[in-house]
Design an enzyme around this catalytic site. Structure first.
Site, short mmCIF file in Angstrom:
data_model
loop_
_atom_site.label_atom_id
_atom_site.label_comp_id
_atom_site.label_asym_id
_atom_site.label_seq_id
_atom_site.Cartn_x
_atom_site.Cartn_y
_atom_site.Cartn_z
N GLN A 180 1.17 -1.28 -0.33
CA GLN A 180 -0.21 -0.42 0.07
C GLN A 180 0.97 0.91 0.09
O GLN A 180 1.70 1.22 1.33
CB GLN A 180 -0.41 0.21 0.91
CG GLN A 180 -2.52 0.74 1.37
CD GLN A 180 -3.61 -0.70 1.21
OE1 GLN A 180 -3.59 -1.58 1.12
NE2 GLN A 180 -4.33 0.14 -0.26
N THR A 228 1.17 -0.20 7.29
CA THR A 228 -0.17 -1.07 7.71
C THR A 228 0.58 -2.06 7.10
O THR A 228 1.21 -2.93 6.73
CB THR A 228 -1.00 -0.33 5.88
OG1 THR A 228 -2.39 -1.26 6.30
CG2 THR A 228 -0.33 -0.74 4.74
N THR A 229 -0.78 -3.19 7.75
CA THR A 229 -0.75 -4.40 7.45
C THR A 229 -1.36 -5.05 7.00
O THR A 229 -2.62 -6.00 6.41
CB THR A 229 -1.38 -5.89 9.08
OG1 THR A 229 -0.12 -5.31 10.13
CG2 THR A 229 -1.02 -6.77 8.65
N HIS A 230 -1.54 -4.81 5.31
CA HIS A 230 -1.87 -5.21 4.32
C HIS A 230 -0.85 -6.01 3.15
O HIS A 230 -0.72 -5.05 1.76
CB HIS A 230 -2.45 -3.69 3.35
CG HIS A 230 -3.74 -2.76 4.04
ND1 HIS A 230 -4.02 -2.06 4.21
CD2 HIS A 230 -4.32 -3.90 5.58
CE1 HIS A 230 -5.07 -1.71 4.74
NE2 HIS A 230 -5.44 -2.78 5.88
N ASN A 231 -0.62 -6.70 3.36
CA ASN A 231 0.30 -7.47 2.27
C ASN A 231 -0.53 -8.42 1.41
O ASN A 231 -1.15 -9.31 1.83
CB ASN A 231 1.22 -8.61 2.95
CG ASN A 231 1.91 -7.56 4.54
OD1 ASN A 231 1.26 -7.17 5.24
ND2 ASN A 231 2.83 -7.05 4.70
#
Lengths: 416, 244, 586
Positions: C345, C511-514
């Protein structure tokens, strides 16, 4: 509460009504065994006659009941010849329920609630007997009771029975409706509500003037459940009572701990008409007004309020009105305002959990505060809650809290 | 298992231990219609060690206090790391799992990484402090003839700037990594819950106006830009929780 | 010697959001389901109660509920020139651990991707011409319209609080005018906005933009979901992201699914059970089950008819690589698929500092915010801009937890008296407006196995090679000025622009949007699964999660992750069970 929310809860209730009534109760209603099974559920027999703590088999007994006089272990109700009811006749069984006398003529301890079951007619005890005969026999010896002398002598029960036991069936009250009569029968007969909810004398017998005004047992206080004027559930509607017993949720509170068991094992299986009858009967019971209370010191109330606002409002709301069906409104809680504050103190110390049912599977829980609040703080908090109650009650002391804390530490392995 | 029994287990709330299969079989097992486990009096409450747990020697403690007092100073605007006892906080932290990097990946090799690759020291925090403080004093003795804790305030300030700007280098570890860790820790010690030994008397939260471990602001969402004077509360309370 | 266990219909690897969704759906269809979770049991009153959940040090800074990095982590490098080094402690992202996974400690911002996001390559090429060679952007293979009922169901399970903008083609005032057509309104009204959102919305409207309340998995009121699960009203305590919710007011697997699931006889969960490989039949045509290790290090083989890979995206990729399933991606020639199209992101933000107003951002919730979508996806003309995609601009008031957040104006040093005073002056008087940008796939951003570092069982760690791309740089450079413009219109004393600068840095939390690594698509040559999230290689292996995204959109992923899981479960139940085999012929 807004309308949409009401609807979703009703939908859940409707779903519950379908599953628990239509499929089980009605299909089986024609047979004697089904009737017996239904009454066995209404009597919550499984609760005492199953050793849940040790993963025991239902109805095989062995659960230790903590009484003020010592621990009494429940017998095996399965039809095993050696250890259960295998060799019991219908007459034997009737005599046990009706007179509190065992198969060998011995007097039974009134921890077995025959003072209630005596109100059941013969055809009902026969039906229960017939149902219990259908269970798979389980060989299960019950442990020796742990009672002090002279209570360990069964002869002592005779004296108790002479004083406190009347063997009689309930007579229909023609002045009252069918529903009221049915409700009274379920409450005073198989349901044996008074076993917990009625105050006892020093020998453990019901006090007539304390009928359903709340009672203390096993370090719990079972609250006042009179629904008429001044009663502990005077602000509950009949529908609230039906929801509480049937779905395990009501605007005011959810059944927790021992009452959670009752709902899970017993009342959620009852027909809606029977739950309504119970509600009708409870709502007819007026109570005497609360006595005037002496004022609680302002400083204690301020401390209690500070703790409440910081620690309790996240669920019960800053104005103590809670969230209906989720978190108990403490202003109207019959546990908060109870003469005996044991339950509210205990719940604060060790936490509590709403029973999960098919209709309401969320086991909403309150966390324990024993590690966080000391005895003085809990005493001030509870005093504040009682002061703010719709039925104000007097203050509680730190030593009352301490006594319950010590009991919990001793019996549950202490604070963790 | 007969049907009746399954039904009972399903409807009852049984204790977690009763639900779990023995550890040696599977780890732990849940489900099979038995619902969610729960036990009264049980909770994963914060572990905060004991007041006795300490890692620093008295000299180390003095040096760290001196560093922290420069990073978050006590001044006319308000209290700093000294009043908050941030050094007590980190002393206790280093004596526990944090100091040992128990939850960090600490397998080698340990080549020097790029700045974007984060902490790459082979030393867990406690060890990093021990070695870093030694090197800090060696540096100060070399430059000023006295250890860090004997420096003037101005000199302390410039030494710390030197670490931060990577102008000062240590031989056996990264001076910048050490500085960054101390800065991170002093902020933790100033602003974490008082249960951990810093933020004494909620001093850090009071200073900035953070109301602390509260869980309900429904009454205040509509503040419309006004100041809200909510006294800070820690996990173990605030002064108003205690009668005089 | 591994111990052989009795078989199950379904084994699920990982018990977070998608593991719980799959388990609920498949047990409801009558299958015997076993979920294996490598972390511990977690539940509201015991593990994140209101009595201690609001503990910033423990849960964020000491990583109270995240993946145990000491067991295994990810190695990271910006490019192939560097040696990848392990993330020794978590920083930029925080993978979950234990029952509920990252679904326990998410914020609850629950968007649907735009219809054009699912056809990113074909849509953009049709409108703007061919994409550059190195942009490995692909279509999902599934369309928004196909997913719509599943978005809707996931929103009802979660009790999302929001304002619809397009119901059955009817524009609804106050909602997002750009959103795909939805069949129904959100189940709950929007969260109550606070000062910062009021200012943001006013400024955005002034600029002719279309602000709307952020869709939130924090409850705006008490709610009972279709499984009878009860969610309480959010109390705006500001401890959502990185924390479990103590009062049942944030949707998580615990509050929306697990207790209902745990009442079913045909469901079993084993915790402390880490799957180390997916087992294959001798001819390599099917998965036969999984091999896992318990907390004692004892090994088991669990046979199953269907295997669901539902761990975190990074673990899903790693497990496929360790199990030898699918061809590993090779960045040199662009062949292979496993590990391909890792995306993240791209963010930038602008702080607004007030003099006379208190933003009081400690009064917050994970998904309390106002959003503008005018610069997201293809909601604006990209002609001549040199990039595709966009992002939403939002003012979220999630918290101001003081160890983590102390924004100060430009020019203030990082410590000392001046810093301390600036923190005090601004702590209660700051808000931020952020850009949450899409991350487009690039040939050189990928995942593979690390050649050096190993986990506690001696298996290779996953290696991440990642940096921001030209598309990312152009995207943020173009949109950040609009963020600044809105922020300047919010009436503060000054603003501070935090541009996206330099290379991707694994240290600070972003952010933890992997996403990516096990991407879905239309052909086995360029994706790991077909449009039903079914492995092209092993037809009885299904994969869930954001690893399926061929590239990441300008939204938080969980809404789409949930919809894809229901979509896939639906395909298993209604099609696969009747005729087990590939659901799409390759």
């Amino acid at each position: 509460m807004n309308q949409k929310q009401c609807l979703s809860i009703s939908a859940a209730l409707a779903a519950w009504a379908l599953t628990s009534f239509a499929t089980e109760a009605q299909e089986l209603a024609s047979s004697q065994v089904a009737k017996g099974r239904y009454l066995t559920q209404a009597g919550d027999c499984m609760a005492c006659h199953t050793d849940f703590d040790n993963d025991g088999i239902p109805y095989a007994g062995g659960r230790g009941l903590e009484t003020p006089f010592g621990v009494i272990y429940t017998p095996n109700l399965t039809p095993d010849d050696e250890t259960g009811l295998g060799r019991w006749s219908r007459d034997d069984f009737y005599r046990a329920l009706n007179e509190g006398i065992g198969r060998s003529g011995e007097h039974l301890y009134p921890a077995f609630p025959y003072p209630y079951f005596t109100h059941m007619p013969r055809e009902d005890t026969d039906a229960i007997y017939d149902y219990l005969r259908t269970l798979t026999p389980v060989r299960a010896e019950k442990p020796e009771n742990d009672l002090p002398f002279p209570l360990s002598l069964r002869g002592s029960i005779l004296g108790w029975k002479t004083l406190f036991f009347e063997d009689e069936e309930l007579r229909r009250d023609p002045e009252q409706s069918e529903a009221w009569n049915r409700g009274r029968y379920l409450v005073d007969g198989p349901g044996h509500c008074g076993a917990c909810h009625t105050g006892k004398n020093f020998l453990g017998a019901d006090l007539e003037e304390e009928y359903l005004r709340g009672g203390t047992l096993e370090h719990w206080f079972a609250p006042n459940i009179r629904g008429g004027d001044n009663g502990g559930i005077s602000d509950w509607s009949e529908r609230d009572i039906v929801e509480f017993l049937g779905a395990g949720r009501a605007p005011h509170t959810a059944p927790m701990q021992r009452m959670g068991e009752v709902v899970a094992i017993s009342t959620q299986n009852l027909e809606r008409s029977d739950l309504s009858a119970i509600a009708t009967y409870l709502k007819s019971l007026d109570d005497r007004p609360e006595p005037e209370r002496e004022d609680i010191e302002t400083e204690r109330l301020e401390v209690g309020e500070a703790i409440y606002f910081d620690s309790c409002a996240a669920c019960h709301d800053a104005d103590l009105t809670g969230v209906p069906y989720f978190f108990a409104p403490l202003v109207s809680s019959n546990k908060v305002s109870a003469e005996d504050p044991t339950t509210v103190i205990r719940v604060i110390l060790e936490g509590a959990r709403a029973v999960a049912t098919d209709a309401a599977p969320t086991p909403l829980s309150m966390p324990p505060f024993a590690w966080k609040l000391n005895d003085d703080q809990i005493a001030d908090l509870v005093s504040f809650l009682r002061h703010r109650s719709n039925r104000p009650a007097g203050s509680v002391s730190a030593s009352q809290v301490s006594e319950i804390r010590n009991y919990l530490i001793e019996h549950q392995g202490g604070e963790r | 298992m007969n049907i009746e029994r399954r039904r009972v287990l399903k409807t009852l709330f049984l204790a977690g231990t009763a639900l779990a299969a023995p550890q040696w079989v599977f780890g732990r097992e849940y489900g099979r219609g038995q619902g969610v486990p729960w036990e009264p009096l049980t909770g994963d409450i914060p572990y905060h060690g004991t007041l006795e747990e300490r890692f620093f020697t008295s000299q180390e403690r003095e040096t760290v206090a001196a560093v922290f007092a420069i990073l978050i100073p006590s001044d006319e605007d308000g209290p700093g790391a000294a009043e908050a006892e941030a050094v007590t906080f980190i002393d206790r932290q280093l004596a526990g799992f944090y100091g040992a990097a128990q939850h960090w990946y600490m397998k080698g090799p340990f080549p020097k990484g790029a700045a974007t690759q984060g902490y790459q020291s082979e030393h867990p925090p406690a060890q990093l402090y021990r070695l870093g403080l030694r090197e800090l004093d060696l540096h100060c003795e070399r430059e000023f003839g006295v250890p860090f804790r004997r420096l003037s305030e101005d000199d302390r300030h410039s030494v710390l700037e030197g670490l931060d700007n990577e102008e000062i280098e240590f031989t056996d570890l990264s001076a910048k990594t050490f500085f960054d860790l101390m800065l991170e820790n002093v902020i933790e010690g100033f602003f974490s819950d008082p249960i951990y030994g810093g933020n004494r008397d909620l001093i850090g939260w009071r200073y900035v106006g953070f109301p602390g471990a509260r869980y309900d602001y429904r009454e205040f969402v509509n503040h419309n830009g006004a100041r809200l004077d909510l006294p800070p509360v820690g996990l173990m309370g605030r002064p108003a929780w205690v009668r005089n | 010697m591994a111990r052989q266990l009795p078989g199950k219909d379904v084994v699920i690897i990982g018990f977070g959001w998608t593991g719980a969704i799959m388990a609920e759906q498949l047990t409801d269809a009558g299958l015997e389901v076993l979920a294996l979770e490598r972390g511990p049991w977690r539940d509201t009153p015991t593990h994140f109660a209101t009595t201690f959940a609001q503990d910033e040090l423990r849960f964020y800074w000491r990583h109270g509920m995240f993946q145990e990095a000491s067991h295994d982590t990810v190695t990271f490098r910006n490019n192939e020139e560097q040696m990848a080094l392990p993330m020794r402690r978590w920083g930029s992202f925080l993978p979950g651990n234990g029952v509920g996974g990252a679904g326990v400690h998410w914020n609850g911002q629950t968007f649907r991707f735009l219809p054009s996001d699912f056809v990113a390559r074909s849509h953009n090429e049709e409108r703007y011409g061919r994409l550059p060679e190195e942009m490995t952007v692909q279509d999902y293979g599934v369309t928004y319209d196909e997913l719509e009922p599943h978005f809707d169901h996931f929103e009802k399970i979660c009790g999302i609080s929001g304002q619809a903008g397009n119901v059955n083609g009817e524009r609804v005032e106050g909602g997002n005018p750009f959103e795909g057509m939805r069949s129904e309104h959100y189940p709950n009204p929007p969260m109550q906005m606070t000062f910062s959102q009021d200012r943001f919305m006013a400024s955005a409207r002034q600029l002719g933009l279309d602000p709307f309340p952020g869709p939130s998995a924090n409850m705006s009121r008490a709610y009972t979901n279709p499984l009878g699960m009860q969610l309480a009203p959010c109390t705006y305590c500001g401890f959502c992201e990185k924390y479990g919710c103590g009062n049942y007011s944030k949707a998580s697997p615990q509050t929306t699914i697990i207790p209902a699931l745990m009442r079913r006889e045909n469901f079993v969960l084993r915790t402390h059970s880490e799957v180390i490989a997916i087992e294959k039949s001798a001819d390599g045509s099917r998965a036969t089950g999984v091999r896992y290790v318990d907390s004692q290090g004892d090994e088991y083989v669990q046979p199953a008819e269907i295997v669901i890979l539902a761990a975190y995206p990074l673990q899903n990729t790693r497990l496929l690589l360790l199990s030898g399933i699918g061809e590993p991606y090779d960045p040199q020639d662009g062949t292979g698929v496993v590990g391909k199209n890792y995306c993240y992101q791209v963010m930038s933000s602008v702080n607004v500092f007030y003099d006379d107003h208190y933003t009081n951002e400690f009064v917050g919730a994970g998904a309390l915010g106002a959003v503008v979508d005018n610069y997201n996806g293809d909601n604006f003309d990209h002609s001549g801009l040199g990039f595709i995609g966009g992002g939403y601009i939002a003012c979220w008031t999630t918290n101001t937890r003081p160890i983590e957040s102390h924004p100060v104006p430009d020019g203030v040093p990082g410590w000392g008296s001046e810093w301390k005073q600036a923190v005090r002056e601004n702590f209660l008087k700051t808000t931020a407006v952020g850009l949450h940008g899409a991350s487009m796939a690039h040939r050189s951003n990928y995942l593979d196995l690390d050649p050096v570092y190993t986990d506690r069982w001696g298996r290779p760690l996953l290696r991440m090679t990642y940096d921001f791309t030209l598309n990312d740089r152009l995207l943020t450079a173009h949109i950040t000025p609009f963020v600044e413009e809105i922020a300047r219109g919010m009436g503060g004393r000054e603003v501070k622009v935090n541009r996206r600068r330099g290379s991707y840095d694994s240290k600070p939390y972003q952010t933890t949007h992997n996403t990516g690594g096990t991407i879905m698509g239309e052909s086995p040559s360029d994706s790991v699964t077909n449009r039903y999230c079914q492995s092209w290689d092993l037809p009885n292996l299904f994969i869930t999660g954001a690893g399926l995204f061929p590239q990441n959109a300008g939204y938080n992923p969980t809404g789409t992750v949930g919809a894809l899981a229901y979509w896939s479960a639906n395909a298993i139940i209604n099609t696969y069970l009747a005729r087990p085999g590939p659901l799409v012929q390759s």
